[in-house]
Write a protein that holds these residues in place. Structure first.
Motif, PDB file in Angstrom:
ATOM      1  N   VAL A  11      67.963  71.117  31.334  1.00 40.71           N
ATOM      2  CA  VAL A  11      67.894  72.576  31.880  1.00 40.71           C
ATOM      3  C   VAL A  11      67.145  72.311  33.278  1.00 40.71           C
ATOM      4  CG1 VAL A  11      66.312  73.266  29.885  1.00 40.71           C
ATOM      5  CG2 VAL A  11      65.019  71.398  31.687  1.00 40.71           C
ATOM      6  N   LEU A  12      67.687  73.261  34.186  1.00 41.86           N
ATOM      7  CA  LEU A  12      67.434  73.596  35.662  1.00 41.86           C
ATOM      8  C   LEU A  12      66.645  72.405  35.950  1.00 41.86           C
ATOM      9  CD1 LEU A  12      68.972  75.224  38.089  1.00 41.86           C
ATOM     10  CD2 LEU A  12      67.027  76.453  37.541  1.00 41.86           C
ATOM     11  N   VAL A  13      66.888  71.519  37.089  1.00 41.14           N
ATOM     12  CA  VAL A  13      65.904  70.623  36.727  1.00 41.14           C
ATOM     13  C   VAL A  13      65.959  71.033  39.062  1.00 41.14           C
ATOM     14  CG1 VAL A  13      65.620  68.003  37.556  1.00 41.14           C
ATOM     15  CG2 VAL A  13      65.965  69.598  35.461  1.00 41.14           C
ATOM     16  N   ALA A  14      64.751  71.483  39.477  1.00 39.87           N
ATOM     17  CA  ALA A  14      64.822  71.534  40.691  1.00 39.87           C
ATOM     18  C   ALA A  14      63.577  70.321  41.179  1.00 39.87           C
ATOM     19  CB  ALA A  14      64.340  73.045  41.182  1.00 39.87           C
ATOM     20  N   MET A  15      63.880  69.614  42.584  1.00 38.01           N
ATOM     21  CA  MET A  15      63.248  67.940  42.951  1.00 38.01           C
ATOM     22  C   MET A  15      63.107  69.089  44.682  1.00 38.01           C
ATOM     23  SD  MET A  15      60.787  67.096  39.757  1.00 38.01           S
ATOM     24  CE  MET A  15      61.251  67.383  38.558  1.00 38.01           C
ATOM     25  N   LEU A  16      61.852  68.029  45.504  1.00 34.32           N
ATOM     26  CA  LEU A  16      61.741  68.011  46.395  1.00 34.32           C
ATOM     27  C   LEU A  16      62.839  67.097  47.195  1.00 34.32           C
ATOM     28  CD1 LEU A  16      59.027  69.431  47.722  1.00 34.32           C
ATOM     29  CD2 LEU A  16      60.782  70.471  48.032  1.00 34.32           C
ATOM     30  N   PRO A 278      68.785  68.190  42.620  1.00 34.46           N
ATOM     31  CA  PRO A 278      67.281  67.427  42.649  1.00 34.46           C
ATOM     32  C   PRO A 278      66.632  68.029  44.000  1.00 34.46           C
ATOM     33  CG  PRO A 278      68.972  66.461  42.472  1.00 34.46           C
ATOM     34  CD  PRO A 278      69.487  67.211  42.136  1.00 34.46           C
ATOM     35  N   ASP A 279      66.764  69.690  44.445  1.00 31.00           N
ATOM     36  CA  ASP A 279      66.205  69.839  45.768  1.00 31.00           C
ATOM     37  C   ASP A 279      65.970  71.028  45.332  1.00 31.00           C
ATOM     38  OD1 ASP A 279      65.895  70.978  48.323  1.00 31.00           O
ATOM     39  OD2 ASP A 279      67.017  69.383  49.758  1.00 31.00           O
ATOM     40  N   LEU A 651      72.021  62.357  43.811  1.00 28.10           N
ATOM     41  CA  LEU A 651      72.403  61.954  42.975  1.00 28.10           C
ATOM     42  C   LEU A 651      71.163  60.792  42.658  1.00 28.10           C
ATOM     43  CD1 LEU A 651      73.779  61.107  39.985  1.00 28.10           C
ATOM     44  CD2 LEU A 651      75.795  60.411  41.974  1.00 28.10           C
ATOM     45  N   ALA A 652      71.091  60.055  43.863  1.00 31.17           N
ATOM     46  CA  ALA A 652      70.414  59.258  44.513  1.00 31.17           C
ATOM     47  C   ALA A 652      68.900  59.196  44.296  1.00 31.17           C
ATOM     48  CB  ALA A 652      70.339  58.349  46.177  1.00 31.17           C
ATOM     49  N   SER A 653      68.284  60.481  44.096  1.00 33.34           N
ATOM     50  CA  SER A 653      67.300  61.031  43.959  1.00 33.34           C
ATOM     51  C   SER A 653      66.702  59.685  42.054  1.00 33.34           C
ATOM     52  CB  SER A 653      67.062  62.222  43.651  1.00 33.34           C
ATOM     53  OG  SER A 653      67.587  62.790  42.717  1.00 33.34           O
ATOM     54  N   GLY A 654      68.526  60.187  41.402  1.00 31.95           N
ATOM     55  CA  GLY A 654      67.686  59.498  40.270  1.00 31.95           C
ATOM     56  C   GLY A 654      67.408  60.918  39.034  1.00 31.95           C
ATOM     57  N   ARG A 655      67.676  61.979  40.023  1.00 28.24           N
ATOM     58  CA  ARG A 655      66.752  63.378  38.910  1.00 28.24           C
ATOM     59  C   ARG A 655      68.899  63.766  38.018  1.00 28.24           C
ATOM     60  NH1 ARG A 655      61.881  63.580  38.695  1.00 28.24           N
ATOM     61  NH2 ARG A 655      60.682  62.530  39.903  1.00 28.24           N
ATOM     62  N   PRO A 656      69.163  64.211  36.962  1.00 29.88           N
ATOM     63  CA  PRO A 656      70.136  65.013  36.394  1.00 29.88           C
ATOM     64  C   PRO A 656      71.131  65.843  37.906  1.00 29.88           C
ATOM     65  CG  PRO A 656      68.655  64.909  35.211  1.00 29.88           C
ATOM     66  CD  PRO A 656      67.886  64.545  36.617  1.00 29.88           C
ATOM     67  N   VAL A 657      72.568  65.849  37.919  1.00 32.95           N
ATOM     68  CA  VAL A 657      72.559  66.938  39.000  1.00 32.95           C
ATOM     69  C   VAL A 657      73.772  67.169  37.717  1.00 32.95           C
ATOM     70  CG1 VAL A 657      74.424  67.056  41.059  1.00 32.95           C
ATOM     71  CG2 VAL A 657      72.445  65.403  40.569  1.00 32.95           C
ATOM     72  N   GLY A 658      74.351  68.535  37.913  1.00 28.09           N
ATOM     73  CA  GLY A 658      75.127  69.336  36.694  1.00 28.09           C
ATOM     74  C   GLY A 658      74.548  70.744  36.741  1.00 28.09           C
ATOM     75  N   MET A 673      75.130  64.244  35.333  1.00 29.04           N
ATOM     76  CA  MET A 673      75.018  62.461  35.292  1.00 29.04           C
ATOM     77  C   MET A 673      73.535  62.747  36.204  1.00 29.04           C
ATOM     78  SD  MET A 673      77.813  62.568  38.697  1.00 29.04           S
ATOM     79  CE  MET A 673      78.078  63.481  39.597  1.00 29.04           C
ATOM     80  N   GLN A 674      73.805  61.303  35.655  1.00 25.65           N
ATOM     81  CA  GLN A 674      72.205  60.836  36.058  1.00 25.65           C
ATOM     82  C   GLN A 674      71.995  58.872  36.607  1.00 25.65           C
ATOM     83  OE1 GLN A 674      68.860  61.548  33.830  1.00 25.65           O
ATOM     84  NE2 GLN A 674      67.432  61.297  35.088  1.00 25.65           N
TER      85      GLN A 674
END
Length: 744
Positions: A11-16, A278-279, A651-658, A673-674
């Motif tokens: 699902v959509l991931v959004a992190m600062l 992840p932002d 990607l470096a955050s460790g959160r999924p990107v895609g 990818m993670q």
């Protein structure tokens, strides 16, 4: 016609993320942050309304107050000619000022409701308590939900004062004994009993014991609030209601309409491309900008729908920005909306083949045929709707023939060939283009787009099997292309060891808009062409402190923020320079207001007061939507680049990107990818269509600090790129899972 979609389970991931300076093009490892640090001066604008509707309400924010303004005109009315630069007049306005014990609140701030909706959350705070104004466009009117709280230990009076900035009349100023002062009516310049605004939910609507309104054109909502108590109320701007409707409106379920308005926008967003970024701030930017493509879109005459470049100054449909929007919507899975919003422009062709909106705003702007064919070919490639292409082909063919007729007049048979030999004749520049101050002239960007249009006609003929037309079309294109390149060879500017494309042949006057379109999207030259490299070097030789190039539009020493993404970032992506593209994205977002809105052009400095055009302009949000899509999914000839422009820290955050549900020229694709720093791996999966036609695909694994791929599991059937920056598949189809080992 829409292809089947593919979804990943993520699902959509959004992190600062953390901070990054955009002062220059730094090194890998810089970390980015959206902080709106280069926002222009207040007021900051957001426009509310339903998706693609006629009724719009402008909200202008500044410390301590909000201004609401609107027009009762719209572009579907018969006195607004189709595609012409004639705009509705913003004749009506209300200044809204919250007060606590008769004084302004100590501080105020504003953002989008839920972070992304074309709706407002405006909060006022001080030591006594807080008050918020939440505004959205509903079915009946522009809705402002008022919520307030007394956080003090003593009772306090909260007031929301509403003052008409034009005409208007509070009935309780005329006759306060019989009338309640909870509304303002027009009085003049409209049907006299038309309701401008209506207040509800307050303890009272007067600051006087006798119920008198505060002034002839003013209304107040008053709450006497106990310590710790919370209250609420409403201000409604009805689109078309009158005094006789007051009993119904006072009993209306505004909370239900408010929620329905939010759900309508959420539903629209749910049908678009899904990005996993992840932002939070960047993720919000995508949806906020996507929403504004539908705020700056409305019904036109004759049953058409069209995009408008701005919410006030440029509230008139055109074939410019609307064409870019149509491409963006197609690329984001909204195919029906893409067609509907550009049909007026596609239909705007004269009997002689002139497709340059002869009766409209784009008259004499030769780029229009290119924008139209770009949209047509992109729609076909994403949907494979051959019937649509067949319907458009006669227009494309007639346009190419008409353009060749125009160019033929520019090929003298005697004497030395001028630098403009074989180009389109004098036309209107726009976008800051000029010929020594003359807004009319011969401009390279327009010729780039017109030649591109002719190449698209050839491609359409080949797809449709129009073999009888091909010899003529190839002759038209090859001659036009040869003339353009010969002119560029003579008319480009040579200085500082480089050659760059000016707006006007042989001259340095005017803006740099559109020069890089020769690479993308027109792809008339290869990415490493001398003129592309030289033009990028010229534009980036003098960046603003906020990281953006100058003179991309009308202001010679200012910024047209949109074009940094639309022209430069996209060119860098095509050249495989994802780091620079990502930095332009962050620089663009940091020049936005906290509402994710941009004026057309502005000064370089934070808080720039020199703002021109609309305070909420269309080109930047559509550039953001397109650039973000291309950074994550971008066609490259017969192949597909994935994650080409992602910021390395995502990607470096460790959160999924895609992405999920990405439609491409080769069929739908989804991937995630993670990065696992502890195990030094990047793992993920890519879903291609079972019948994908991509010759190849590269997943770019972008990490900071020089981290590269060392190997990938054999079961993935992927090849590690020679520089370790990604993995490649040939003829990929179906679902592929991979685990890549990472090292320095």
């Amino acid at each position: 016609m829409k292809r089947n979609v593919i979804r990943t389970s993520v699902v959509l991931v959004a992190m600062l993320c953390v901070a990054w300076s955009v002062d220059a093009f730094g090194q890998q490892g810089d970390v980015a942050k959206v902080d709106f640090s280069y926002a222009f001066a207040v007021p900051h604008r957001i426009t509310i309304g339903r998706p693609g509707a006629s009724d719009r309400t402008l909200l202008d924010l500044q410390p301590g107050s909000m201004r609401m303004s609107w027009s009762y005109e719209n572009l579907s009315m018969p006195h607004f000619p189709l595609l012409s630069f004639k705009v509705p007049r913003t004749d009506w306005g209300i200044n809204i000022t919250p007060l606590a014990d008769g004084k302004p609140f100590a501080g105020s701030q504003w953002t989008r409701l839920e972070g992304v909706l074309p709706a407002l959350e405006n909060t006022y705070k001080d030591s006594l308590g807080w008050l918020s104004l939440k505004a959205i466009g509903g079915a009946t009117g522009g809705l402002v939900r008022i919520e307030l709280a007394n956080t003090d230990s003593s009772p306090h009076q909260f007031v929301v004062k509403c003052d008409s900035t034009s005409v208007g009349e509070n009935p309780a100023w005329v006759d306060w004994k019989r009338c309640v002062g909870d509304n303002l009516i027009a009085g003049w310049n409209e049907r006299a009993d038309r309701l401008l605004i209506l207040g509800m939910g307050a303890d009272g609507y007067s600051l006087q014991p006798d119920g008198r309104a505060p002034a002839a054109k003013s209304m107040v909502l008053v709450w006497n609030v106990k310590p710790g108590e919370k209250r609420e109320g409403w201000i409604v701007r009805p689109y078309q209601k009158y005094v006789a409707d007051l009993p119904t409106l006072r009993a209306w379920d505004w909370a239900k309409e408010f929620e329905q308005a939010k759900q309508e926008w959420r539903g629209l967003f749910g049908r678009a491309l899904k990005m996993t970024i992840p932002d939070q701030a960047v993720s919000n930017a995508y949806l906020a900008c996507l929403g504004d493509l539908f705020i700056m879109r409305e019904p036109l005459v004759n049953g058409y729908v069209g995009g408008v470049p701005g919410t006030e100054v440029y509230r008139a449909a055109s074939s410019g920005e609307a064409g870019v929007v149509a491409v963006a919507l197609d690329q984001n899975n909204l195919h029906e909306e893409a067609l509907a919003g550009f049909k007026a422009s596609l239909d705007a062709q004269e009997s002689d083949g002139n497709w340059i909106d002869y009766r409209g705003w784009a008259r004499l702007m030769w780029f229009a045929s290119g924008f139209k064919t770009w949209m047509i070919m992109e729609h076909y490639r994403l949907t494979r709707d051959k019937q649509f292409l067949a319907e458009m082909y006669p227009r494309m063919l007639a346009s190419s023939r008409w353009q060749e007729h125009q160019r033929a007049t520019m090929r003298p048979t005697e004497g030395e060939r001028p630098v403009t030999y074989g180009l389109m004749p004098r036309g209107f520049g726009d976008c800051g283009l000029n010929d020594d101050g003359d807004l009319y002239g011969i401009f390279y960007p327009h010729n780039i787009w017109s030649v591109y249009a002719d190449r698209c006609t050839i491609e359409a003929a080949e797809i449709l099997g129009k073999t009888g037309d091909l010899p003529e079309l190839k002759k038209i294109y090859e001659q036009a292309y040869a003339d353009l390149m010969a002119s560029l060879d003579r008319g480009s500017i040579r200085e500082a060891g480089r050659r760059w494309i000016p707006g006007t042949p042989g001259k340095t006057c005017g803006s740099h808009w559109g020069a890089l379109n020769i690479l993308f999207p027109c792809r008339l030259v290869p990415p490493d062409h001398e003129l592309v490299t030289g033009t990028l070097q010229q534009l980036e030789a003098n960046l603003s402190k906020g990281g953006l190039p100058l003179h991309l539009g009308w202001q010679a020493d200012g910024l047209w923020v949109a074009i940094a993404l639309d022209n430069l970032a996209e060119a860098h992506l095509v050249r495989g320079e994802g780091d620079i593209a990502a930095k332009y994205l962050y620089a663009t977002l940091n020049h936005a207001t906290p509402l994710y809105t941009w004026c057309e052009e502005r000064g370089q400095e934070p808080g720039a007061a020199n703002c021109t055009g609309d305070r909420q302009h269309l080109f930047t949000p559509v550039a953001v939507v397109r650039a973000m899509r291309d950074m994550l999914v971008m066609e490259n000839g017969g192949g597909l680049d994935l994650a080409l422009g992602t910021a390395r820290e995502w990607l470096a955050s460790g959160r999924p990107v895609g992405v999920d549900d990405a439609c491409t020229h080769f069929g739908p694709v989804a991937y995630r990818m993670q990065y696992d720093a502890a195990h030094a791996t990047v793992a993920g999966e890519v879903h291609f269509a079972a019948d994908s036609t991509a010759a190849w695909s590269v997943l770019h694994v972008r990490l900071p600090g020089g981290l590269k791929i060392k190997s990938v599991n054999p079961e993935s059937k992927a090849e590690v790129l020679p520089d370790g920056s990604g993995i490649r598949w040939n003829r990929p189809q179906g679902t592929i899972r991979f685990v890549a080992a990472i090292g320095a």
